[in-house]
Design a protein around this motif. Sequence first.
Motif, PDB file in Angstrom:
ATOM      1  N   ALA A   1      15.662   9.882  16.218  1.00 26.02           N
ATOM      2  CA  ALA A   1      14.461   9.742  15.399  1.00 26.02           C
ATOM      3  C   ALA A   1      14.766  10.078  13.944  1.00 26.02           C
ATOM      4  N   ASN A   2      14.197   9.334  13.039  1.00 22.01           N
ATOM      5  CA  ASN A   2      14.395   9.547  11.610  1.00 22.01           C
ATOM      6  C   ASN A   2      13.057   9.376  10.920  1.00 22.01           C
ATOM      7  N   ALA A   3      12.443  10.493  10.596  1.00 23.51           N
ATOM      8  CA  ALA A   3      11.098  10.426  10.032  1.00 23.51           C
ATOM      9  C   ALA A   3      11.079   9.828   8.640  1.00 23.51           C
ATOM     10  N   GLY A   4      12.219   9.790   7.973  1.00 22.29           N
ATOM     11  CA  GLY A   4      12.239   9.309   6.612  1.00 22.29           C
ATOM     12  C   GLY A   4      12.574   7.849   6.464  1.00 22.29           C
ATOM     13  N   ALA A   5      12.875   7.176   7.552  1.00 21.05           N
ATOM     14  CA  ALA A   5      13.273   5.777   7.467  1.00 21.05           C
ATOM     15  C   ALA A   5      12.070   4.857   7.589  1.00 21.05           C
ATOM     16  N   THR A   6      12.278   3.594   7.251  1.00 20.45           N
ATOM     17  CA  THR A   6      11.235   2.586   7.387  1.00 20.45           C
ATOM     18  C   THR A   6      11.466   1.813   8.669  1.00 20.45           C
ATOM     19  N   PHE A   7      10.409   1.668   9.477  1.00 25.74           N
ATOM     20  CA  PHE A   7      10.550   1.028  10.772  1.00 25.74           C
ATOM     21  C   PHE A   7       9.528  -0.083  10.929  1.00 25.74           C
ATOM     22  N   ASN A   8       9.868  -1.036  11.778  1.00 26.86           N
ATOM     23  CA  ASN A   8       8.886  -2.038  12.143  1.00 26.86           C
ATOM     24  C   ASN A   8       7.741  -1.355  12.889  1.00 26.86           C
ATOM     25  N   ASN A   9       6.507  -1.683  12.502  1.00 31.61           N
ATOM     26  CA  ASN A   9       5.370  -1.096  13.197  1.00 31.61           C
ATOM     27  C   ASN A   9       5.322  -1.564  14.639  1.00 31.61           C
ATOM     28  N   LEU A  10       4.902  -0.654  15.525  1.00 33.30           N
ATOM     29  CA  LEU A  10       4.670  -1.065  16.899  1.00 33.30           C
ATOM     30  C   LEU A  10       3.525  -2.060  16.918  1.00 33.30           C
ATOM     31  N   GLN A  11       3.662  -3.081  17.733  1.00 30.91           N
ATOM     32  CA  GLN A  11       2.592  -4.044  17.888  1.00 30.91           C
ATOM     33  C   GLN A  11       1.781  -3.695  19.121  1.00 30.91           C
ATOM     34  N   ILE A  12       0.468  -3.642  18.952  1.00 32.37           N
ATOM     35  CA  ILE A  12      -0.394  -3.472  20.110  1.00 32.37           C
ATOM     36  C   ILE A  12      -0.446  -4.806  20.834  1.00 32.37           C
ATOM     37  N   ARG A  13      -0.136  -4.788  22.113  1.00 32.16           N
ATOM     38  CA  ARG A  13      -0.112  -6.044  22.843  1.00 32.16           C
ATOM     39  C   ARG A  13      -1.494  -6.679  22.817  1.00 32.16           C
ATOM     40  N   ALA A  14      -1.557  -7.983  22.663  1.00 32.78           N
ATOM     41  CA  ALA A  14      -2.805  -8.668  22.360  1.00 32.78           C
ATOM     42  C   ALA A  14      -3.584  -9.091  23.593  1.00 32.78           C
ATOM     43  N   ALA A  15      -3.225  -8.620  24.786  1.00 30.61           N
ATOM     44  CA  ALA A  15      -3.889  -9.135  25.977  1.00 30.61           C
ATOM     45  C   ALA A  15      -4.404  -8.062  26.929  1.00 30.61           C
ATOM     46  N   PRO A  16      -5.004  -6.977  26.443  1.00 36.01           N
ATOM     47  CA  PRO A  16      -5.667  -6.085  27.394  1.00 36.01           C
ATOM     48  C   PRO A  16      -6.851  -6.834  27.995  1.00 36.01           C
ATOM     49  N   ASN A  17      -6.927  -6.918  29.301  1.00 32.02           N
ATOM     50  CA  ASN A  17      -7.906  -7.824  29.886  1.00 32.02           C
ATOM     51  C   ASN A  17      -8.975  -7.152  30.730  1.00 32.02           C
ATOM     52  N   ALA A  18      -9.143  -5.843  30.618  1.00 36.33           N
ATOM     53  CA  ALA A  18     -10.231  -5.189  31.337  1.00 36.33           C
ATOM     54  C   ALA A  18     -11.553  -5.523  30.648  1.00 36.33           C
ATOM     55  N   PRO A  19     -12.568  -5.902  31.399  1.00 37.94           N
ATOM     56  CA  PRO A  19     -13.816  -6.332  30.765  1.00 37.94           C
ATOM     57  C   PRO A  19     -14.665  -5.206  30.214  1.00 37.94           C
ATOM     58  N   ASN A  20     -14.433  -3.959  30.673  1.00 42.67           N
ATOM     59  CA  ASN A  20     -15.313  -2.863  30.262  1.00 42.67           C
ATOM     60  C   ASN A  20     -14.536  -1.566  30.116  1.00 42.67           C
ATOM     61  N   GLY A  21     -13.443  -1.612  29.351  1.00 44.60           N
ATOM     62  CA  GLY A  21     -12.652  -0.409  29.140  1.00 44.60           C
ATOM     63  C   GLY A  21     -12.095   0.123  30.440  1.00 44.60           C
ATOM     64  N   TYR A  22     -12.225   1.440  30.658  1.00 45.77           N
ATOM     65  CA  TYR A  22     -11.669   2.042  31.875  1.00 45.77           C
ATOM     66  C   TYR A  22     -12.534   1.782  33.104  1.00 45.77           C
ATOM     67  N   THR A  23     -13.757   1.352  32.899  1.00 46.36           N
ATOM     68  CA  THR A  23     -14.676   1.145  34.015  1.00 46.36           C
ATOM     69  C   THR A  23     -14.454  -0.218  34.662  1.00 46.36           C
ATOM     70  N   PRO A  24     -14.052  -0.261  35.933  1.00 46.04           N
ATOM     71  CA  PRO A  24     -13.921  -1.557  36.612  1.00 46.04           C
ATOM     72  C   PRO A  24     -15.279  -2.259  36.671  1.00 46.04           C
ATOM     73  N   GLU A  25     -15.224  -3.564  36.657  1.00 48.23           N
ATOM     74  CA  GLU A  25     -16.473  -4.332  36.613  1.00 48.23           C
ATOM     75  C   GLU A  25     -16.447  -5.447  37.648  1.00 48.23           C
TER      76      GLU A  25
END
Length: 648
Positions: A31-55
């Motif tokens: 780990a190098n806190a002073g370096a520049t890194f590519n940002n993590l990408q949030i995956r674009a396909a979370p497919n739950a219809p109502n958050g943590y609550t199953p529906e």
Amino acid sequence: MVNITSLTLEDEIADTTSASSIVPREPAIVANAGATFNNLQIRAAPNAPNGYTPERQDCPAERPRIRSAEELSAEETSWLDTRRNKTVDAMRDLLQRIAIPGFDGPEYLTNHANNQSALPNIAIAASGGGWRALLNGAGAIAAFDSREDNSTSPGHIGGLLQSSTYLGGLSGGGWLVGSLFNNNFTTVSALLNDPSNTVWRFENSIFQGPDRGSIQLVDSARYFDTIQDQVNGKRDAGFNTSLTDYWGRALSFQLINATDGGPAYTWSSIALADHFIQGDTPFPVLVADGRAPNELLISGNATVYEFNPYEFGSWDPTTFGFVPTEFLGSNFSNGVLAPNQDCVRGFDNSGFIMGTSSSLFNQFLLNLDNTDIPDFARSFIANVLGAIGRDNNDIADYSPNPFYGYNNRTSPNAQSGRLTLVDGGEDLQNIPLHPLIQPNRHVDVIFAVDSSADTNNSWPNGTALVATYERNLDSSGIANGTSFPSVPDTNSFVNLGLNTRPTFFGCDSSNTSSVAPLIVYLPNSPYVFQSNLSTFTPSYSPEIRSGIVQNGYDVVTMGNGTADPQWPVCVGCAILSRSLERTETTVPDACSQCFQRYCWDGTTNSTDPAPYQPAFKDEAISGAVGMRKDVAVAAVVLALSTVLLGSM
């Protein structure tokens, strides 16, 4: 290629008994806190219809049903055609760099490119062991990943990940696999160096929650309120909840780069990601065991279940069926979903599945008296335990049981409305080998990263391999046609030093009744860092976190080839071994030498071993420098500070 800047951790020292310094090598994964890194990408396909609550929703025109485990699913079969073609180019590049003397690896692949079944089929398995296993396994994955800086330099084996078809995880290894796939199949370096500080920040334990820039007490209170609200939503919707729901939500805050731990992220959504659809990643599989609350498991009586992006189920002759992962929580009966039943979506929350594969940690939550956690956290957990009842503490509840009424003759759980699962290592199979040795998957070689804490001081001793081997010999038939190579007893592992270095098991495929994969056993051992922290250590400083990752990198590369300059060649030979047999190709002399060096020769020594206290690797490249642990940790911090200050 993802370009991640990284630094060398020089002279990293930490030991409780004896230590030695490793000569500085090329830059590795730190780990190098002073370096520049590519940002993590949030995956674009979370497919739950109502958050943590199953529906509950309308079902598709073709209603989901349970399928027999006679063969692979149609989805996995189709995906394999894409992925296996992608692995050929990566394997060709890897073998080109390895350069097996007297053998043209790239030409061999080209000559057999039109016969996919002739080509090597590689799997990687990351064991359980909590955060230690996550980090040690992360070092291994970094070493296998051609996207990491210097991983394709001489002495390294980057590209093995890109050449692999399957990637299995269990418990802490499952957190690693889940974190990679729920963060756009990013690199280990990107997770270590996330500039938003939202993932892999293990200095705050799950009992504190993430640092959100406010007073920690306030941040922690909001964190617990959020988890409580998420789990309450599932309960209020009519679904059983267990301690694993809380455990999985807490893990998600550390492992998934999304607001509030990504409550809408589901395991089935992995199958919707472009990089997965296009075959640019291995096939992720997590493992859990079926067990009723407080039942004692052994490898011979446990039904082993797997979670993959398409399906959840078991190859074992007990359940012997699979349900679409996306529709877990639906009320199946006799293998079908009745016309009056809705389809449930969102039950397969990624954190819940990662928590299921590590539910042994529920025992940690049940024994908090000697744990240094905030009083309000202790009270919160005590209230949760009181609310869900003691009988539900040590399991993950997958009710309604999707296999209700299915395989009534063989399944002990077929007449139960509940399906309860536990940590996949509770039957001692702490390396997720079971899904990878299934004959339908035709895996040739498994690189098995073992971060288990088998010995008194938390190093592996081969227990996981022995458990899988013994299961395959069980007279009950639970193995169901799988084949696994012979391994020695755990005392022999220690007495013969097989837990201190890589060892190949199954080199002679004729020794098994049917062809078994070659197992490349990669046990955790101290190269540059004493990475044998307790499985239940809940927090890690950035320095210790990076030290364990660095050590894991060195374990699987044998110190980037410094312990054995021929190690990369031997990795290439292991990859090719079963393929050479199928194509009746003469084994190169260099590979014969590798097999003589690394294959277990059948020798055993079952006497009680002396206390196992491994020294740092390797005497040929290091000198003995004894140091107390407190002084050693200070040396690590000083070394890191020197490197980081020098880079500013």
